[in-house]
Structure formats: C-alpha cells, structure tokens
Design an enzyme around this catalytic site. Structure first.
Site, PDB file in Angstrom:
ATOM      1  N   ARG A  17       0.842  -1.191   0.000  1.00  0.00           N
ATOM      2  CA  ARG A  17       0.000   0.000   0.000  1.00  0.00           C
ATOM      3  C   ARG A  17       0.887   1.254   0.000  1.00  0.00           C
ATOM      4  O   ARG A  17       0.967   1.972  -0.975  1.00  0.00           O
ATOM      5  CB  ARG A  17      -0.937  -0.026   1.228  1.00  0.00           C
ATOM      6  CG  ARG A  17      -2.105   0.943   1.146  1.00  0.00           C
ATOM      7  CD  ARG A  17      -1.756   2.335   1.575  1.00  0.00           C
ATOM      8  NE  ARG A  17      -1.232   2.375   2.938  1.00  0.00           N
ATOM      9  CZ  ARG A  17      -0.624   3.436   3.447  1.00  0.00           C
ATOM     10  NH1 ARG A  17      -0.450   4.510   2.715  1.00  0.00           N
ATOM     11  NH2 ARG A  17      -0.155   3.416   4.680  1.00  0.00           N
ATOM     12  N   ASP A  18       1.590   1.473   1.091  1.00  0.00           N
ATOM     13  CA  ASP A  18       2.425   2.664   1.233  1.00  0.00           C
ATOM     14  C   ASP A  18       3.521   2.689   0.166  1.00  0.00           C
ATOM     15  O   ASP A  18       3.818   3.732  -0.417  1.00  0.00           O
ATOM     16  CB  ASP A  18       3.058   2.651   2.638  1.00  0.00           C
ATOM     17  CG  ASP A  18       3.310   4.043   3.169  1.00  0.00           C
ATOM     18  OD1 ASP A  18       3.524   4.948   2.361  1.00  0.00           O
ATOM     19  OD2 ASP A  18       3.312   4.224   4.400  1.00  0.00           O
ATOM     20  N   HIS A 213       3.928   3.490  12.988  1.00  0.00           N
ATOM     21  CA  HIS A 213       4.176   3.399  11.535  1.00  0.00           C
ATOM     22  C   HIS A 213       5.291   4.401  11.249  1.00  0.00           C
ATOM     23  O   HIS A 213       5.103   5.602  11.447  1.00  0.00           O
ATOM     24  CB  HIS A 213       2.866   3.767  10.820  1.00  0.00           C
ATOM     25  CG  HIS A 213       2.976   3.905   9.349  1.00  0.00           C
ATOM     26  ND1 HIS A 213       2.531   2.940   8.481  1.00  0.00           N
ATOM     27  CD2 HIS A 213       3.447   4.921   8.564  1.00  0.00           C
ATOM     28  CE1 HIS A 213       2.724   3.344   7.232  1.00  0.00           C
ATOM     29  NE2 HIS A 213       3.273   4.544   7.264  1.00  0.00           N
ATOM     30  N   HIS A 215       8.703   6.090   9.053  1.00  0.00           N
ATOM     31  CA  HIS A 215       9.412   6.321   7.799  1.00  0.00           C
ATOM     32  C   HIS A 215      10.869   6.657   8.101  1.00  0.00           C
ATOM     33  O   HIS A 215      11.202   7.070   9.204  1.00  0.00           O
ATOM     34  CB  HIS A 215       8.744   7.448   7.009  1.00  0.00           C
ATOM     35  CG  HIS A 215       7.502   6.986   6.290  1.00  0.00           C
ATOM     36  ND1 HIS A 215       7.474   6.721   4.946  1.00  0.00           N
ATOM     37  CD2 HIS A 215       6.254   6.718   6.742  1.00  0.00           C
ATOM     38  CE1 HIS A 215       6.262   6.317   4.591  1.00  0.00           C
ATOM     39  NE2 HIS A 215       5.492   6.315   5.667  1.00  0.00           N
ATOM     40  N   CYS A 246       4.907   9.434   1.016  1.00  0.00           N
ATOM     41  CA  CYS A 246       3.529   9.908   0.948  1.00  0.00           C
ATOM     42  C   CYS A 246       3.448  10.901  -0.192  1.00  0.00           C
ATOM     43  O   CYS A 246       4.134  11.922  -0.171  1.00  0.00           O
ATOM     44  CB  CYS A 246       3.095  10.564   2.258  1.00  0.00           C
ATOM     45  SG  CYS A 246       1.427  11.251   2.133  1.00  0.00           S
ATOM     46  N   ASN A 255       9.305   3.755   3.960  1.00  0.00           N
ATOM     47  CA  ASN A 255       9.101   3.180   5.299  1.00  0.00           C
ATOM     48  C   ASN A 255      10.389   2.524   5.798  1.00  0.00           C
ATOM     49  O   ASN A 255      11.323   2.319   5.039  1.00  0.00           O
ATOM     50  CB  ASN A 255       8.018   2.096   5.235  1.00  0.00           C
ATOM     51  CG  ASN A 255       6.661   2.657   4.951  1.00  0.00           C
ATOM     52  OD1 ASN A 255       6.272   2.810   3.804  1.00  0.00           O
ATOM     53  ND2 ASN A 255       5.922   2.978   5.981  1.00  0.00           N
TER      54      ASN A 255
HETATM   55 ZN   LIG Z   1       3.423   5.796   5.610  1.00  0.00          ZN
END
Ligand SMILES: [Zn+2]
Length: 310
Positions: A17-18, A213, A215, A246, A255
């Site tokens: 996803r990210d 979460h 990065h 993002c 990430n």
């Molecule tokens: Zn993220």
C-alpha cells in the site's frame, strides 16, 4: 505455523500500500499476489494489502478487490486495507477485509492535501464509517483503525502538538475505532519523541494503541522502532525493501525496511515469527515487477552476520 504466543513483535507489511502508491511502475496483480504469498510463507501474519481509492487519486490500486480476495485465501493472515473516505470503506467492507485503516491527520494542512478535509471533518467521517460498520448484518465485523498521520511532525506545518495527537486519539476511539496507530508520515520523529508520545498515548487509550508506523527520511527509522519497543510497542509497520513515502507529504521518504527490522529484532532475541531466508525471496518478485525503483536494505547488501541464528 505461528500463533500469537510464538511472537513477541508483530510486523505489518505495508509495502503493498504505502510502497506501491509511490512506485514508478504499476505492479501487476500477479506480482502483488506472489509477494503476499511469499511473505505469508515466510511467516508474516499481518499485511496492509492495498488501498480503496479512486484510480484518479492513486494509480495502481484498481485491482484492490482481487488482491484482497487472494489475501483472504491465505491462512493466518490479518488482511488490512487503507481507505481515505466512506465510499472506500464501504467497498472494503464489501470485500470482507479484516481491518480498515482510515488516515486521520493531525496536521490540518496535510489532511487537506491528502483527503481534502480538515482533521475535525475526518473524525466525523470516521464516526460515519464506524456507524456503517456497526449496522452491517450478519457476523462480519471488520476492525477499524485510525492512522494518526503526521503525529510526529509535518513537512507542511512543521511541529505538531502532542495535545492534538492525544485529543485526536481519544476522539477516534469515542467515534468507534477499535485501535489507533501513531504514524510518522514524514519521518520527522526521533527516538526520545517516539518513546514519550507512545507512553502518553498509551496512558490515554491503553490497549487501543496498536503500534507505530515509521518512515526513514532521516535514517532514524530503526532507532525509532527500538524506542517504540522500549516504550511497550508490540506492533510495527514496515515495508519490504523500504518502498514508500507519501505523495501528499512532500519530502517524505520510504518506510523502515521490513527485512532489516526483522534482523534487528531477531538479533535481540525478540521473536517475529518470520523466516528471514524465505522473506528475502520477496526481493526477486519486487525487483522484477518494479525495475525502475530503488530497493533499499542493509541486509541485502551485507548478508546475515556470520553465525546468526534465528
Ligand atoms: Zn506511511
């Protein structure tokens, strides 16, 4: 086969996803399925497999339903998805996902750039999604999580007030969230800050705090992961090969690297339930599917230390 009793730290893979929302190429559905199956084979028990978004906002997620169906066919896997709005959450419910994550950005500027809504408006949307979930008929009851984006700082607004983070966490729980996660969307966090905010949030929402979460914008990702664990976190998001960023937070980078995180945790005697050797086979799948993207990771460069035993 892992059970929760065999695992000290749960790692949730968010690369699909990210990571993919920022990739230069669109990954084929077949490659996504192969990545998911290989990660599960390696022992991964939580994957954020896609986002339910309109194709004109983020490309490459048109196959969300098919990817979810494939993921649900895997055993012992928590299948989560991201959805920025009510419509996406409804579609996710229709796909029978285990968990829907909605981004609730602490920074109003990031929130507007990301979902065209203020934080207060997002909390209201969040409440509507929770209400819709509560009205679902039958036994299906997906979990709903608030991803507290920009909790540690914002590339647009700079410093973020801890009070705002705590108030938002509580508001999301009151709106019906099963859990919240502290997201360092821009990679601005430092280890002391992670420890402090994790403990403060835990004091407000207790077990509903579901982890962090992170990065790796400033190379502090693993130090921040260590700090979160020291503060009591038992769940971390990461992305294989450090894919990510993002699109609506300029300057945010990938990430933390899943395989490097597994190595750090296992080296300390913390059990992840993941077989690093099997996990590394994901790299071949991703390399082939994303020939123009940089794959990060120290483990790939250096190999496992001599005598390393999982
Ligand atoms: Zn993220």
């Amino acid at each position: 086969m892992n059970t929760s009793a065999d695992i000290d730290i749960t790692i949730c893979e968010v690369g699909l996803r990210d990571g993919l929302q920022n990739a230069k190429n669109v990954m084929t559905t077949a490659a996504k399925k192969a990545w998911i199956s290989q990660a599960v084979k390696a022992g991964m028990c939580a994957i954020e497999v896609c986002s339910f978004v309109p194709p004109k906002v983020i490309r490459g997620m048109e196959d969300a339903k098919e990817v979810v169906a494939h993921s649900l066919s895997e055993k012992n896997l928590e299948v989560s998805v991201l959805s920025p709005n009510f419509r996406g959450a409804e579609n996710a419910f229709g796909s029978l996902v285990d968990k829907v994550i909605l981004p609730v950005s602490i920074s109003d500027s990031h929130s507007r750039a990301n979902v065209r809504k203020t934080r207060a408006e997002m909390i209201e949307d969040f409440r509507q999604v929770c209400d819709a979930r509560d009205q679902l008929e039958g036994e299906y009851r997906p979990l709903i999580e608030a991803g507290l984006a920009t909790a540690f700082g914002c590339t647009i607004e700079g410093k973020i007030s801890e009070r705002d983070v705590l108030e938002t966490a509580v508001a999301c729980i009151e709106a019906g969230a099963d859990s919240v996660i502290l997201a360092d969307t821009c990679g601005y966090a430092n280890p002391k800050q992670v420890q402090r905010l994790f403990k403060l949030t835990k004091a407000e929402v207790d077990d509903a705090l579901n982890g962090v979460h992170l990065h790796n914008t400033y190379g502090l990702g693993l130090a921040n992961a260590f700090a979160a664990i020291e503060a009591g976190a038992t769940r971390l998001d990461s992305s294989f090969a450090g894919l990510g960023g993002c699109p609506f937070a300029p300057g945010a980078s990938g990430n933390i690297v899943t395989e490097d995180l597994v190595h750090m945790l296992e080296a300390q005697g913390l059990r992840t339930g993941i077989d690093i050797g099997e996990l590394m086979h994901c790299r071949e799948i991703i390399k082939q599917a994303l020939p123009n993207d940089t794959l990060y990771g120290f483990l790939e460069e250096a190999g496992l230390p001599k005598g390393f035993v999982i």
